[in-house]
Design an enzyme around this catalytic site. Structure first.
Site, PDB file in Angstrom:
ATOM      1  N   LYS A  84       3.087  11.248   5.120  1.00  0.00           N
ATOM      2  CA  LYS A  84       3.100  10.008   5.859  1.00  0.00           C
ATOM      3  C   LYS A  84       3.005   8.291   5.437  1.00  0.00           C
ATOM      4  O   LYS A  84       3.872   8.007   5.098  1.00  0.00           O
ATOM      5  CB  LYS A  84       1.722   9.854   6.648  1.00  0.00           C
ATOM      6  CG  LYS A  84       1.875   8.890   7.645  1.00  0.00           C
ATOM      7  CD  LYS A  84       0.257   7.477   7.638  1.00  0.00           C
ATOM      8  CE  LYS A  84      -0.850   7.396   6.360  1.00  0.00           C
ATOM      9  NZ  LYS A  84      -1.961   6.329   7.361  1.00  0.00           N
ATOM     10  N   LYS A  97       0.692  -1.197   0.120  1.00  0.00           N
ATOM     11  CA  LYS A  97       0.228   0.431  -0.100  1.00  0.00           C
ATOM     12  C   LYS A  97       0.366   1.429   0.331  1.00  0.00           C
ATOM     13  O   LYS A  97       0.154   2.475  -0.430  1.00  0.00           O
ATOM     14  CB  LYS A  97      -1.055  -0.174   1.237  1.00  0.00           C
ATOM     15  CG  LYS A  97      -1.659   1.025   1.342  1.00  0.00           C
ATOM     16  CD  LYS A  97      -3.529   0.828   0.661  1.00  0.00           C
ATOM     17  CE  LYS A  97      -3.712   2.587   0.279  1.00  0.00           C
ATOM     18  NZ  LYS A  97      -4.759   2.553   1.424  1.00  0.00           N
TER      19      LYS A  97
END
Lengths: 290, 290, 290, 290
Positions: free
Chosen positions: C235, C166
């Site tokens: 992030k 991911k």
């Protein structure tokens, strides 16, 4: 033997450089787009303010202009004496130097690309560095005239080599500036005392011209005095990129730095010193380098 | 008043550093993983080769080891005297320094991260630079011991600050190395005389520690003597990246340089000097920097 | 056989995902930090709003939270049934997944890191992609529960592998976003019709998920709807950098993109969509991508 | 109404493209530097192998050559019919297109820069994409001839715009290739199953033309068939850089990618497919993408 010397372009550098010539040569002609400045120079230093055609008749003609474009404009207007030498101190384009040298060679005139470093203080004290490209014998003939204004004077290669060295010098300085901005922003984010850190780095392997001069005097002081304009640095980094492209080389760090200087210039106010490029990093990090 | 000083880790730096201590302090203990080296040091300089526990009883204990990991290993094996000061000259990890300082504080012992620069010649002449992180009073107490080996000794911030400055110094040096490799490859591709160009740049704004030292002495000479190993530089650039990540900063030029140093290290032979990183560029350009 | 399923975290994704579970399983528990949302979900979809301990007793427990930190917080508060499986759909940290899996293994509970892609529309239509890391048999046991919400469900490796895929997916998307911003800014500067150019590129080798979706729908439209927040992309790019650092790899383009996303995030307003990162380029070029 | 069409340059693309023309036009002339190929084409598809002057007399003349340089060479040798249209399908230089259009305008001939995408399979099936720069009415006149070979045919701007879109398309593809190489190297270093990861990413936001085609078919398969040569990609990325330089833009990710493609090309064997650029990363990481 050089009898007459001319100086074309009396900007911050040229004005100070030409001031040394009357100490060594009998006939020193000066010319400037705004002739008032030439007259002032003549009054102050004993040079002769003349028209462009007269200046072009000197044995050695110096030019010091914003870009190679202005040099081309002047060259297209003048007739030169056979055997004379044109010494261009502009921070110019290597490709232009090759064309200019070829163009003048057809008139039996030599062209030397001879950019200088040392800033206005070096011009004032006649301690400039000349990095010269062109013909060896022309270099030797023009040497006494350059020695009147400089200290370290080197023939670095054929036509264009002088401009190439100047462009790479400025490009490397730009890389060092980015490295310093990134490094010291990081240190400040971690609570390090920047002045003490700078003292250590300047005594260590990570030092550079930027950490020794620009960082303490212009950036940490928050003064950013206009000594070398950011758009001119952006121009010079572009010349370096063109040299890399032409030779089909890979220069990733230089390439990235050129992008950053271009971005910093796009965001900067007019008449910003090159050292204000650090404000790009300051805007990202919310950290002020002081 | 410092009565006893210990030095742990007698590598190329430590061996030379510890040699100065007996001139200033009565009891100087040395310890090395291979104790033969400690005995040789004692015979040569009048230090005392002792076991680790004895060394750990000194007033001031210096350590100079490959990485923070080795320091952790030693710290976990020893009991220290209350009020003593551990001065770690390793090029270590700032985050480790914070933990080490906290761990020793529980034993009423101070920890200073105090990496040095100046290479073996600086160690030999006691002219090293110490960049120190930690407590101000501990710094002042340990200062005389550092002065026995160094010249410029600066407290740059709290725990970890010394390691941070060293990592950023080495990172900036790595950037300057890439800039020099890219710049001089470009100049050579354009037929410029590299030695003359270097002379000009070293008298101009584009100079750096790299252009003044590594380039002429190690690279143009094609000698690449092992003075600072490339894997250690790769390690230090990684520490710099971690500092940037931790503070959520943007440092594109440093980030790119770290990738290049990592790639150069992956391709290099074991025991390569950091200056061999230029061979990455030489392989791309088919140009040799000489 | 799965008898009971719990869903912890009813945000924009979780709320829609959990809605499919009652069609396939008898006991479906939902829990949310703000329990009103859980009650609303129960009323709307026939799930059961329960306290955290009750939810933790399900055979399969899904979590979908902002970061791995929140997952750690929840895990530290609950007792789980032996043999149960925790499926974490958070876009989390690979290193955390390894620790979480180890921590739960001591209680004979399996942990799968199973982040999803497909956005809210995929959650609504049960067409999400699950990229799963962890134990093969746990994957097979939990598969029917994931199939209730997803279409493509892949075991990509051991613990942490799902989070890694991911993070790399989002990092690659960020690179494609920068490429698109740079490419289309350049085309506009040269007077090219952007919509026609986009149609050509989307039929050619230069297309990407970004050129097919974000560019026409969010950027050229100047709508920038908040679908995936820029700080979350920042992030995720940081997680990618940590993976690269940990493996000591060189990934210069990813590294540079991370710096740019970080800078874009620093300059953006709160609650900005990731697609607003193009405004960094627009500020440099004075060109609007529309 | 178009009566006659010519096709100049019967390479892998041109040979297949010209094959469709006799279905729609009575007189179709073909010319190739090696005329045997033209004769073979005439025999196979019912075109007419003619000399260059004859080909130049067609209503619409297509050219499909390696670079703009070869187009310049041909243009300097021929006389064209007033009102005819030259459609250049070369992946050429935008600046050259402007000069070529101006040169032909003096002869009352239109020039369209009309590079194509879709590879040999698109040429074979007449499903190419044409990205066209130039005059609107010339575009409309030449449209039926382009429709014989293509599917999506777009006028993207004035002269040079077609070449610009092609160069940026290829540049973006190069960025996506680097992103894929870096991302999947990282995943493999962390033990992730690359095929399963690819399936997930191709169903997610991180997909690109590269992850959908080049990665599975050419790279993971380790086949690297020569479909588009790496030196041509390097050339096209250089054109993109020139567009950026000319407009004084900042495009850091594109700039870095160009350096990497250049380096990959310098290290590659002759006749390498563009997809072999990933081997640059494989040499750094000691990881094979399969």
């Amino acid at each position: 033997m050089i009898q007459s010397v001319a100086f074309i372009g009396l900007g911050a550098m040229g004005y100070r450089m030409a001031a040394h010539l009357p100490k060594h040569f009998n006939d020193v002609y000066v010319w400037n787009r705004n002739q008032d400045k030439a007259k002032q120079h003549a009054a102050e230093y004993g040079t002769q303010a003349v028209d462009l055609q007269k200046a072009a008749q000197a044995d050695v003609i110096f030019s010091c202009l914003p870009t190679s474009q202005e040099v081309d404009d002047i060259l297209s207007q003048v007739y030169l004496k056979k055997g004379s030498i044109w010494v261009d101190c502009t921070s110019g384009v290597p490709e232009s130097a090759k064309k200019q040298a070829q163009y003048l060679a057809e008139q039996d005139v030599y062209f030397l690309d001879a950019p200088v470093s040392g800033q206005t203080v070096g011009a004032e004290n006649a301690t400039l560095t000349f990095m010269v490209g062109g013909d060896q014998s022309a270099f030797e003939q023009a040497l006494p005239a350059m020695q009147a204004m400089g200290k370290l004077i080197k023939l670095v290669g054929g036509s264009g080599a002088g401009f190439a060295v100047k462009a790479i010098n400025n490009m490397m300085m730009a890389v060092h500036l980015c490295a310093a901005a990134e490094g010291f922003t990081t240190l400040k984010a971690h609570g390090v005392n920047l002045n003490e850190a700078l003292a250590c780095i300047n005594a260590s392997s990570g030092k550079s011209g930027v950490t020794e001069t620009a960082l303490p005097q212009r950036i940490f002081s928050r003064e950013f005095p206009l000594t070398f304009a950011l758009p001119l640095l952006a121009k010079d980094t572009g010349i370096a990129i063109d040299l890399i492209r032409e030779a089909k080389l890979s220069a990733p760090v230089i390439g990235l730095t050129q992008s950053l200087i271009q971005a910093a210039d796009a965001l900067a106010k007019p008449d910003s010193d090159f050292s204000t490029a650090v404000k790009l990093y300051e805007s990202w990090s919310k950290i002020t380098l002081e």
